[in-house]
Design a protein around this motif. Sequence first.
Motif, PDB file in Angstrom:
ATOM      1  N   ALA A  49      -2.361  15.343 -45.512  1.00 40.15           N
ATOM      2  CA  ALA A  49      -3.262  14.519 -44.709  1.00 40.15           C
ATOM      3  C   ALA A  49      -3.001  14.718 -43.235  1.00 40.15           C
ATOM      4  CB  ALA A  49      -3.079  13.040 -45.065  1.00 40.15           C
ATOM      5  N   ALA A  50      -1.788  15.176 -42.868  1.00 40.14           N
ATOM      6  CA  ALA A  50      -1.459  15.373 -41.457  1.00 40.14           C
ATOM      7  C   ALA A  50      -1.982  16.694 -40.937  1.00 40.14           C
ATOM      8  CB  ALA A  50       0.055  15.317 -41.257  1.00 40.14           C
ATOM      9  N   GLN A  51      -2.563  17.538 -41.805  1.00 38.67           N
ATOM     10  CA  GLN A  51      -3.042  18.835 -41.405  1.00 38.67           C
ATOM     11  C   GLN A  51      -4.554  18.837 -41.364  1.00 38.67           C
ATOM     12  OE1 GLN A  51      -1.308  22.051 -43.669  1.00 38.67           O
ATOM     13  NE2 GLN A  51       0.325  20.704 -44.336  1.00 38.67           N
ATOM     14  N   SER A  52      -5.118  19.677 -40.482  1.00 36.01           N
ATOM     15  CA  SER A  52      -6.561  19.811 -40.431  1.00 36.01           C
ATOM     16  C   SER A  52      -7.032  20.593 -41.642  1.00 36.01           C
ATOM     17  CB  SER A  52      -6.959  20.539 -39.148  1.00 36.01           C
ATOM     18  OG  SER A  52      -6.471  21.868 -39.186  1.00 36.01           O
ATOM     19  N   PRO A  53      -8.324  20.507 -42.013  1.00 37.26           N
ATOM     20  CA  PRO A  53      -8.829  21.230 -43.188  1.00 37.26           C
ATOM     21  C   PRO A  53      -8.588  22.725 -43.092  1.00 37.26           C
ATOM     22  CG  PRO A  53     -10.411  19.587 -42.456  1.00 37.26           C
ATOM     23  CD  PRO A  53      -9.333  19.623 -41.434  1.00 37.26           C
ATOM     24  N   ASP A  54      -8.716  23.317 -41.867  1.00 37.36           N
ATOM     25  CA  ASP A  54      -8.504  24.747 -41.723  1.00 37.36           C
ATOM     26  C   ASP A  54      -7.087  25.125 -42.109  1.00 37.36           C
ATOM     27  OD1 ASP A  54     -10.527  24.774 -38.766  1.00 37.36           O
ATOM     28  OD2 ASP A  54     -11.085  25.188 -40.836  1.00 37.36           O
ATOM     29  N   HIS A  55      -6.118  24.300 -41.661  1.00 36.77           N
ATOM     30  CA  HIS A  55      -4.716  24.606 -41.945  1.00 36.77           C
ATOM     31  C   HIS A  55      -4.406  24.369 -43.422  1.00 36.77           C
ATOM     32  CE1 HIS A  55      -4.091  23.373 -37.497  1.00 36.77           C
ATOM     33  NE2 HIS A  55      -4.706  24.546 -37.629  1.00 36.77           N
ATOM     34  N   ARG A  56      -5.044  23.326 -44.015  1.00 28.80           N
ATOM     35  CA  ARG A  56      -4.770  22.996 -45.398  1.00 28.80           C
ATOM     36  C   ARG A  56      -5.194  24.132 -46.331  1.00 28.80           C
ATOM     37  NH1 ARG A  56      -7.715  18.042 -46.068  1.00 28.80           N
ATOM     38  NH2 ARG A  56      -6.692  17.433 -44.142  1.00 28.80           N
ATOM     39  N   ASP A  57      -6.301  24.816 -45.966  1.00 30.05           N
ATOM     40  CA  ASP A  57      -6.786  25.895 -46.804  1.00 30.05           C
ATOM     41  C   ASP A  57      -5.814  27.064 -46.851  1.00 30.05           C
ATOM     42  OD1 ASP A  57      -9.029  24.436 -47.273  1.00 30.05           O
ATOM     43  OD2 ASP A  57     -10.265  25.439 -45.743  1.00 30.05           O
ATOM     44  N   MET A  58      -5.014  27.207 -45.794  1.00 32.24           N
ATOM     45  CA  MET A  58      -4.111  28.340 -45.715  1.00 32.24           C
ATOM     46  C   MET A  58      -2.721  28.006 -46.225  1.00 32.24           C
ATOM     47  SD  MET A  58      -5.217  29.953 -42.063  1.00 32.24           S
ATOM     48  CE  MET A  58      -4.470  31.523 -42.475  1.00 32.24           C
ATOM     49  N   ALA A  59      -2.494  26.768 -46.628  1.00 32.59           N
ATOM     50  CA  ALA A  59      -1.164  26.350 -47.053  1.00 32.59           C
ATOM     51  C   ALA A  59      -0.931  26.669 -48.523  1.00 32.59           C
ATOM     52  CB  ALA A  59      -0.984  24.854 -46.819  1.00 32.59           C
ATOM     53  N   SER A  60       0.310  26.956 -48.867  1.00 31.33           N
ATOM     54  CA  SER A  60       0.698  27.161 -50.254  1.00 31.33           C
ATOM     55  C   SER A  60       2.106  26.644 -50.413  1.00 31.33           C
ATOM     56  CB  SER A  60       0.621  28.655 -50.619  1.00 31.33           C
ATOM     57  OG  SER A  60       1.613  29.369 -49.940  1.00 31.33           O
ATOM     58  N   THR A  61       2.632  26.727 -51.600  1.00 32.33           N
ATOM     59  CA  THR A  61       3.968  26.189 -51.854  1.00 32.33           C
ATOM     60  C   THR A  61       5.000  27.312 -51.882  1.00 32.33           C
ATOM     61  OG1 THR A  61       3.489  26.300 -54.230  1.00 32.33           O
ATOM     62  CG2 THR A  61       3.102  24.198 -53.129  1.00 32.33           C
ATOM     63  N   ASN A  62       5.034  28.096 -50.801  1.00 30.79           N
ATOM     64  CA  ASN A  62       6.038  29.141 -50.695  1.00 30.79           C
ATOM     65  C   ASN A  62       7.420  28.502 -50.579  1.00 30.79           C
ATOM     66  OD1 ASN A  62       4.210  31.193 -50.789  1.00 30.79           O
ATOM     67  ND2 ASN A  62       4.076  31.489 -48.574  1.00 30.79           N
ATOM     68  N   THR A  63       8.312  28.828 -51.510  1.00 36.15           N
ATOM     69  CA  THR A  63       9.676  28.314 -51.412  1.00 36.15           C
ATOM     70  C   THR A  63      10.583  29.290 -50.679  1.00 36.15           C
ATOM     71  OG1 THR A  63      10.155  29.255 -53.582  1.00 36.15           O
ATOM     72  CG2 THR A  63       9.446  26.948 -53.495  1.00 36.15           C
ATOM     73  N   GLY A  64      10.183  30.555 -50.605  1.00 34.45           N
ATOM     74  CA  GLY A  64      10.945  31.545 -49.853  1.00 34.45           C
ATOM     75  C   GLY A  64      10.050  32.147 -48.795  1.00 34.45           C
ATOM     76  N   SER A  65       9.913  31.500 -47.635  1.00 28.85           N
ATOM     77  CA  SER A  65       8.989  31.932 -46.600  1.00 28.85           C
ATOM     78  C   SER A  65       9.394  33.300 -46.076  1.00 28.85           C
ATOM     79  CB  SER A  65       8.973  30.914 -45.466  1.00 28.85           C
ATOM     80  OG  SER A  65       8.150  31.369 -44.426  1.00 28.85           O
ATOM     81  N   SER A  66       8.421  34.234 -46.024  1.00 28.33           N
ATOM     82  CA  SER A  66       8.696  35.585 -45.547  1.00 28.33           C
ATOM     83  C   SER A  66       8.112  35.808 -44.163  1.00 28.33           C
ATOM     84  CB  SER A  66       8.120  36.612 -46.527  1.00 28.33           C
ATOM     85  OG  SER A  66       6.709  36.414 -46.671  1.00 28.33           O
ATOM     86  N   HIS A  67       7.800  34.740 -43.454  1.00 24.82           N
ATOM     87  CA  HIS A  67       7.292  34.855 -42.092  1.00 24.82           C
ATOM     88  C   HIS A  67       7.991  33.816 -41.216  1.00 24.82           C
ATOM     89  CE1 HIS A  67       4.967  31.136 -42.484  1.00 24.82           C
ATOM     90  NE2 HIS A  67       4.526  31.575 -43.646  1.00 24.82           N
ATOM     91  N   PRO A  68       7.975  33.993 -39.892  1.00 28.23           N
ATOM     92  CA  PRO A  68       8.716  33.091 -39.001  1.00 28.23           C
ATOM     93  C   PRO A  68       7.885  31.958 -38.420  1.00 28.23           C
ATOM     94  CG  PRO A  68       8.025  35.016 -37.779  1.00 28.23           C
ATOM     95  CD  PRO A  68       7.489  35.188 -39.183  1.00 28.23           C
ATOM     96  N   TYR A  69       6.754  31.634 -39.042  1.00 29.86           N
ATOM     97  CA  TYR A  69       5.828  30.690 -38.432  1.00 29.86           C
ATOM     98  C   TYR A  69       5.887  29.315 -39.091  1.00 29.86           C
ATOM     99  CZ  TYR A  69       4.139  35.128 -36.708  1.00 29.86           C
ATOM    100  OH  TYR A  69       4.081  36.360 -36.124  1.00 29.86           O
ATOM    101  N   TRP A  70       5.417  28.327 -38.334  1.00 29.95           N
ATOM    102  CA  TRP A  70       5.413  26.953 -38.807  1.00 29.95           C
ATOM    103  C   TRP A  70       3.984  26.453 -38.946  1.00 29.95           C
ATOM    104  CZ3 TRP A  70       9.784  23.662 -39.507  1.00 29.95           C
ATOM    105  CH2 TRP A  70      11.022  24.298 -39.292  1.00 29.95           C
ATOM    106  N   PRO A  71       3.689  25.562 -39.917  1.00 33.62           N
ATOM    107  CA  PRO A  71       4.572  25.109 -40.992  1.00 33.62           C
ATOM    108  C   PRO A  71       5.015  26.280 -41.875  1.00 33.62           C
ATOM    109  CG  PRO A  71       2.566  23.768 -40.887  1.00 33.62           C
ATOM    110  CD  PRO A  71       2.349  24.950 -40.011  1.00 33.62           C
ATOM    111  N   GLN A  72       6.207  26.227 -42.371  1.00 35.08           N
ATOM    112  CA  GLN A  72       6.760  27.360 -43.089  1.00 35.08           C
ATOM    113  C   GLN A  72       6.141  27.598 -44.452  1.00 35.08           C
ATOM    114  OE1 GLN A  72      11.020  26.550 -42.872  1.00 35.08           O
ATOM    115  NE2 GLN A  72      11.196  28.011 -41.198  1.00 35.08           N
ATOM    116  N   HIS A  73       5.300  26.661 -44.890  1.00 35.41           N
ATOM    117  CA  HIS A  73       4.632  26.884 -46.171  1.00 35.41           C
ATOM    118  C   HIS A  73       3.260  27.535 -45.985  1.00 35.41           C
ATOM    119  CE1 HIS A  73       3.242  22.812 -44.925  1.00 35.41           C
ATOM    120  NE2 HIS A  73       2.085  23.277 -45.349  1.00 35.41           N
ATOM    121  N   LEU A  74       2.927  27.979 -44.757  1.00 31.86           N
ATOM    122  CA  LEU A  74       1.664  28.667 -44.533  1.00 31.86           C
ATOM    123  C   LEU A  74       1.576  29.910 -45.414  1.00 31.86           C
ATOM    124  CD1 LEU A  74       1.106  28.651 -40.659  1.00 31.86           C
ATOM    125  CD2 LEU A  74      -0.235  27.455 -42.387  1.00 31.86           C
TER     126      LEU A  74
END
Length: 288
Positions: A49-74
């Motif tokens: 709910a704290a994320q905009s719809p655009d950001h929510r669409d790109m989110a996933s439940t990555n437990t081992g993030s392979s990129h340096p960006y935040w939120p880390q579950h992008l």
Amino acid sequence: MAPGAVGTRRAPIGWRCICALARSFKQGIFLPRAAHSVGAPGSRCGSSAAQSPDHRDMASTNTGSSHPYWPQHLRLDHFVPNDLPSWYIVTALFTVFGVIVVTAWLLSSFASVVPLGIWRRLSVCWFAVCAFVHMVIEGWFILYYDTILGDKSFLSQLWKEYAKGDSRYIIEDNFTVCMESITACLWGPLSVWAMIAFLRQQPSRYVLQLVISLGQVYGDVLYFLTEYRDGFQHGELGHPIHFWFYFFFMNAIWLVIPGVLMFDSMKQLCGAQSTHDTKVMKAKRKQN
């Protein structure tokens, strides 16, 4: 486990963490804090709910993030890591800035129709830097914002490096794209015009300085406020380089200097208006 890979045996979580950390060091990326899992209580990115719809669409439940960006579950499917180190990108950028400033300083000496003071010559240098940043760097962004994530050209790597402090630049954020489009298309060309206006002593020079500076301050205020409203979720809050230098310092410059130039423009325009009014009043007295 990849989606749909039913029945595949997963490696122990400890081994997966070690592999993820090794990949991060191999890419020259060190993540100081562990990634927050989606829905984790108290995490900055835990609530959708704290994320905009655009950001929510790109989110996933990555437990081992392979990129340096935040939120880390992008979820960044097309992300290609930079092959240039951070220090090289930043050094190259500031070297170009230095060349532009020196060139504009020399230009303000022999190309001006009247001798300019030190502060006025510095303002010419400032508009030269603005023209480069707005038209070249931000111009690149508005042309290729949808492919920067997987591109390895220098300017794309520059934006991917900066996005460590603000990931809105790699997720096609609507506000960022619109704001940078206005900046590149308006303030860039107007900055070139302002340089010429000061060198040629055109009457429009202080009007241009006021308009450009006001636009820069307004855009920068919105830039900071929108991220504040998002809870500073697009970068690691408090990181000495990514937050304080990339996100805060590099943008605060566009509040301080344009703010000073706005007051300078108002002073010059008010002085010119006052002089004009005095002449008009004297002419009326003579007629009477």
